[in-house]
Design an enzyme around this catalytic site. Sequence first.
Site, PDB file in Angstrom:
ATOM      1  N   CYS A   1     -23.489  12.875 -27.475  1.00 26.88           N
ATOM      2  CA  CYS A   1     -24.612  13.246 -28.196  1.00 26.88           C
ATOM      3  C   CYS A   1     -25.801  12.172 -28.307  1.00 26.88           C
ATOM      4  O   CYS A   1     -25.231  10.905 -27.819  1.00 26.88           O
ATOM      5  CB  CYS A   1     -24.351  13.863 -29.531  1.00 26.88           C
TER       6      CYS A   1
ATOM      7  N   HIS B   1       0.756   3.736   1.817  1.00 28.57           N
ATOM      8  CA  HIS B   1      -0.113   4.969   1.184  1.00 28.57           C
ATOM      9  C   HIS B   1      -1.530   4.887   1.521  1.00 28.57           C
ATOM     10  O   HIS B   1      -1.669   3.889   2.585  1.00 28.57           O
ATOM     11  CB  HIS B   1      -0.320   4.551  -0.520  1.00 28.57           C
TER      12      HIS B   1
END
Length: 619
Positions: free
Chosen positions: A381, A542
């Site tokens: 906020c 990977h």
Amino acid sequence: MKEKVQSFGRFLSGMVMPNIGAFIAWGLLTALFIDTGWTPNAALATIGTPMLTYLLPVLIAYQGGKMVGGPRGAVAGAVATIGVICGTEYTMLMGAMVMGPFAGWCMKKVDAMFEGHIKPGFEMLVNNFSLGILAMLLAILGFYVIGPFMAGVLNVLSAGVQVLVNHQLLPLISVFVEPAKVLSLNNAINHGIFTPLGAEQVKETGRSIFYMIETNPGPGTGVLLAYSFFAKDEHTKQSAPAALIVHLFGGIHEISFPYILMNPLLLLATIGGSVCAMIYNSIMGLGLVSPASPGSIFAFVGMAPKGETIQVLLSIVIAAGVSFLIASPIVRFSNAKKSLDSASDQMADMKAASKGATAYTTSESGQKVDLRTLDHIVFACDAGMGSSAMGSAVLQRKLSAAGFDNITVSHAPVSEIPAGTELVVCHRDLAERAVKSAPNAKLVTITDFMTAPEYDEIIKELQDARLNTNPENAEGSDFHGGILIKKNIHLNGPEKNKEEVIKEMGKVMYESGYTTEKYTEAMFEKEKVFNTAIGNEIAIPHGIESMTGEIKNSGIAIFTYPDGMDWGDGNIVKLVIGVASVGNDHMAALQKIAEACSTTEDVEKIVKMDVDEIYNLFK
């Protein structure tokens, strides 16, 4: 124009809000220990003056410098503000609001000037002296220019306030304050304007009426009471009492704004309540000793001077009573064509359109996040204290009730969303600022902090992801949901070359639903830039980072080669662990692998294990 005013006001309040605790500490010292305090103590009372004169301005300047120039800008702002303080007899809260950001901006420019031009080994020397010299020069500028100039500004403002007081016009400020609050300028008005003016007044009289203008919860209380009794829409009537509790006792005034925006005539109620309370405050000579933040009845009354608690409480009662009397017929006889939700949506759209922004409902920034591994959500906020604290608490309860105890929800200012945040929730009006602050996060926007349907949508998405029922992941694959499954443990492979192993590993990853067929190519690309043999006879192939889009689900495959194989660059490998990861799913398994493979002897033992033993070791 309105957007610039809002941004400027939010920036001012952003310097003060993080330091409200220090203001309260100073206010309590004043209320307790001055001659007319609750427990007079001449020795302890001496703490208050240096806190007001030095500590509070320096804290504000530090925050302002940090907002513009980072940690170095913060230090420059704090040092430079000492010059401003010494250059005038006034309390330099406003001077700090000017000097802090200015010093941060100057530091940023100086750092940019030196970037790339410092010889290796001299970085610390140049950085320290550039900061020190700049801070010294700015302190001198503050002493001779900024301090006297801000003293002149305060003289003018004080004279203007005195005119309002002399002509009994101060209550009319509420005519401008109440509408501005509903347009989300409440923090900017209170902490950017009234707090510094109030501090100067407290120094002279021991209290300030400025602290009672924006923070009085009475006007919003009256409106919410009217809805609780007279609303025709059942959802609105049922939600108003809960909103009233949060507004009055929690001090989160923002929760009342959608109710007021349902019918803009209700601004007459909040204005009327605030004006009457201010007339009463002026007649009685009331004021608070420190900012009441948040604007809760507890904080408001808690900041009352000694012997005036009941009088200050009556200020809230008067504001709430007048507001209720005006709001009741407006709510009761309105045509009730709009529900609370539709009014919130419409007003949010109007406000977003006025800023040139896209009007969102359940909106996303376009980023992807792996909800299966998500463990933290940030609720943002304006200031990171009020509505976000309330919203984060509601969302946390809903997550816990749904069984997601491992996911934490924190709250933060929209301008300071922590780096690495994956999922951000905020009010729709703050969407643009949230995207700028956290460009790599998924963004969900709401309009109702208490009962936002988006909370349930987040939980539904999490449940779908954790159960692997997300169509995007499940379609066209036989994904079993496990990061390591037994069929992906291949033992005692014959001697092969690295390329053959990677092709086979890529096929296993694809057939298990972890990746697309292109992931094999991604693993080859990784080997071109980095040999994935990591020592101890282990390799971890990977994909290259630029091709993470080829990964559907995180997974691991394990191959063993007891006789060893050449992985290039002189590396002989016996254990190959293929990895595909869209998040941190594989980290626990890799951690276990690292622990189990700390020596070559450990790897030799693993190579001799069967499938069940390896699975049980790493599952």
